[in-house]
Design an enzyme around this catalytic site. Structure first.
Site, PDB file in Angstrom:
ATOM      1  N   GLU A  36       9.914   8.153 -16.904  1.00  0.00           N
ATOM      2  CA  GLU A  36       8.554   8.686 -17.075  1.00  0.00           C
ATOM      3  C   GLU A  36       8.010   8.364 -18.461  1.00  0.00           C
ATOM      4  O   GLU A  36       6.842   8.002 -18.631  1.00  0.00           O
ATOM      5  CB  GLU A  36       8.541  10.200 -16.873  1.00  0.00           C
ATOM      6  CG  GLU A  36       8.685  10.626 -15.439  1.00  0.00           C
ATOM      7  CD  GLU A  36       8.801  12.137 -15.331  1.00  0.00           C
ATOM      8  OE1 GLU A  36       7.769  12.789 -15.095  1.00  0.00           O
ATOM      9  OE2 GLU A  36       9.910  12.667 -15.501  1.00  0.00           O
TER      10      GLU A  36
ATOM     11  N   LYS B  45      16.214  21.471 -10.960  1.00  0.00           N
ATOM     12  CA  LYS B  45      15.564  20.196 -11.252  1.00  0.00           C
ATOM     13  C   LYS B  45      16.414  19.229 -12.064  1.00  0.00           C
ATOM     14  O   LYS B  45      17.164  19.614 -12.940  1.00  0.00           O
ATOM     15  CB  LYS B  45      14.263  20.445 -12.052  1.00  0.00           C
ATOM     16  CG  LYS B  45      13.216  21.185 -11.281  1.00  0.00           C
ATOM     17  CD  LYS B  45      12.410  20.284 -10.370  1.00  0.00           C
ATOM     18  CE  LYS B  45      11.626  19.253 -11.105  1.00  0.00           C
ATOM     19  NZ  LYS B  45      10.243  19.606 -11.292  1.00  0.00           N
TER      20      LYS B  45
ATOM     21  N   HIS C 252       0.834  -1.215   0.000  1.00  0.00           N
ATOM     22  CA  HIS C 252       0.000   0.000   0.000  1.00  0.00           C
ATOM     23  C   HIS C 252       0.866   1.262   0.000  1.00  0.00           C
ATOM     24  O   HIS C 252       0.433   2.306   0.468  1.00  0.00           O
ATOM     25  CB  HIS C 252      -0.946   0.026   1.198  1.00  0.00           C
ATOM     26  CG  HIS C 252      -1.664  -1.270   1.430  1.00  0.00           C
ATOM     27  ND1 HIS C 252      -2.855  -1.578   0.820  1.00  0.00           N
ATOM     28  CD2 HIS C 252      -1.324  -2.358   2.172  1.00  0.00           C
ATOM     29  CE1 HIS C 252      -3.238  -2.791   1.190  1.00  0.00           C
ATOM     30  NE2 HIS C 252      -2.321  -3.297   2.008  1.00  0.00           N
TER      31      HIS C 252
ATOM     32  N   SER D  21      14.968  21.429 -16.150  1.00  0.00           N
ATOM     33  CA  SER D  21      13.745  22.181 -16.387  1.00  0.00           C
ATOM     34  C   SER D  21      14.128  23.506 -17.025  1.00  0.00           C
ATOM     35  O   SER D  21      15.175  24.067 -16.720  1.00  0.00           O
ATOM     36  CB  SER D  21      13.025  22.409 -15.061  1.00  0.00           C
ATOM     37  OG  SER D  21      12.198  23.549 -15.158  1.00  0.00           O
TER      38      SER D  21
END
Ligand code: ARG
Length: 470
Positions: free
Chosen positions: A300, A293, A166, A287
């Protein structure tokens, strides 16, 4: 292109006698598959050569004709490989383009090649040859990904991380054990692909348009030449079903689904909230606005591209659904989803094969996280059970201990023995031995368990199965 030229080409294609007007340009574009089926060119030639050799043996083609066809095809292959082949959209597809060029090059004999076959069995044959090679490539990359995971697993057999259920800290596990879970998944993917390959690898050629041919063909000869393991034994089925492509797409969708899980974990682990791993800079991007970043773009995208592969499976299933026997032009739509599935899977596997060896682990951060969240509570319960307490009572006693620790904002191992004893009188000083994460790991020492010794045994088994040096 003028309507006149399309009429001419339709005429040259050999079936214009039946038509009283040229095909509309728009219809030509709508029906042409040349834009994507060029990728079949080399397997198309290979299959044509096998067909021609068979026709010659059967006495349908003369040895001279066969020689001419072989010579012409060699020229065409060279033209294609050098990018010099002149593709003509008005010739609809790869098959007619090659056949037309052959006739240009060698004349009469070129026009005899199509004896006893149809584009219907031709395209099914080409697609199977192409897919068979693609499956073999994918298998090789899958093995490379497995190898990379096994190497990392060996290095991290004793690296402790929190195991989650979970997405809540559950019990400590070995990072190596975690990685080997994916090796298992990819092995099943390989099994599925290998199994699907057996059904891909059957020869449709000889089915001709749908009913077979009146010529004395030798299908077994063609199958052996092309490395097929068997024949499609019903001509109607041979030209019409694309279940072999659908099965492959299903295996590919599942494979991408597995990759997407690993991708998602990398994204999570790289997040500063976790801080478990770093990826080499070449797999991340910055970024345009936030200078701090480093984004895990490759994982992804792998996660995102899973969507299109799953979509291709759905497209192929719906394409087949409700098609009456035998061949229908619908089947021309099988190629783009199939090709894109293969391209996406290969690119994604390649990215993982290169990325995994570069994963850098922050073992201290993993350990800290594993020590949080009362991850050894089950070990404490098991300890009490070994001292004679029924498991359900032990579960309850430990739940109270966790609550006490939570109230004091401390870990279980920080509770004094007298407090533990107040809840579970069977506890002794040795209880602290089971409350540390290394002890918790080491205690799970059975096949499939997460102890470092078992992880090393798994690694050894995989090295053996994958044929890797130890
Ligand atoms: N381009 C076609 C395809 O991909 C080849 C078969 C065409 N057959 C036909 N009867 N029109 O399916």
């Amino acid at each position: 292109m003028s309507a006149h030229s399309s009429s001419l080409d339709r005429k040259n294609g050999g079936w214009s006698g039946r038509f009283s007007e040229p095909v509309a340009d728009f219809v030509l574009r709508y029906t042409a598959s040349l834009g994507f089926d060029r990728r079949l060119a080399l397997v198309d030639i290979e299959a044509s050569l096998a067909h021609a050799a068979m026709l010659e043996r059967a006495g349908v083609l003369s040895p001279q004709d066969l020689g001419e066809i072989q010579r012409g095809m060699a020229v065409i292959r060279g033209e294609i490989e050098l990018g010099r082949f002149e593709w003509r959209l008005e010739l609809e597809d790869v098959h007619l383009n090659i056949e037309r060029r052959l006739t240009e090059l060698i004349g009469e004999a070129g026009k005899r090649l199509h004896t006893g076959r149809s584009r219907n069995d031709q395209v099914a044959t080409d697609l199977r040859l192409w897919l068979r090679a693609a499956i073999d490539l994918i298998d090789g990359y899958l093995a490379a990904v497995q190898q990379a995971l096994v190497e990392q697993a060996e290095a991290h057999a004793a690296t402790v991380m929190p195991g989650f259920t979970h997405l809540q800290v559950a019990q400590p596990v070995s990072f190596g054990h975690h990685l080997l879970a994916y090796v298992e998944m990819f092995e099943r993917d390989r099994e599925r692909l290998r199994d699907a390959r057996r059904r891909v690898n059957r020869l449709p050629l000889g089915a001709a348009a749908l009913a077979g041919t009146t010529f004395p063909i030798d299908r077994a000869f063609v199958a052996a030449r092309l490395g097929f393991e068997g024949l499609c034994e019903n001509s109607l089925d041979a030209v019409s079903d694309r279940d072999f492509a659908i099965e492959f797409a299903a295996a590919a969708a599942l494979l991408m689904t597995h990759l997407s899980r690993l991708a998602e974990e990398l994204v999570l682990w790289m997040s500063p909230r976790f801080g478990f791993v770093r990826l080499p800079d070449r797999f991340t991007t910055g970024s345009s606005i936030m200078p701090q970043k480093k984004n895990p773009d490759v994982p992804e995208l792998a996660r995102g591209k899973t969507g299109r592969v799953v979509g291709h499976l759905a497209a192929l299933l719906v394409l087949m659904k409700g098609q009456p026997l035998a061949y229908n032009k619908d089947n021309q739509e099988d190629k783009e989803p199939l090709f894109d599935t293969v391209d996406t899977v290969l690119d994604t596997l390649r990215a993982f094969a290169e990325m995994i060896p570069g994963i850098e682990v922050d073992a201290a951060a993993m350990r800290r996280a594993a020590e949080e969240g009362y991850s050894t509570a089950t070990d404490l319960a098991d300890y009490l059970v070994r001292r004679g307490m029924p498991f359900r009572d032990a579960h309850e006693a430990v739940a109270r201990a966790v609550r006490l620790a939570a109230e004091r904002h401390c870990e279980l191992a920080a509770l004094p023995l007298e407090d533990l004893r107040a809840l579970a009188p069977l506890a002794d000083a040795d209880v602290y031995g089971v409350l540390n994460v290394d002890g918790s790991l080491a205690a799970r020492n059975h096949v499939g368990g997460t102890s470092p010794a078992q992880v090393r045994a798994q690694v050894a088994r995989w090295r053996d199965r994958l044929g890797l040096a130890g």
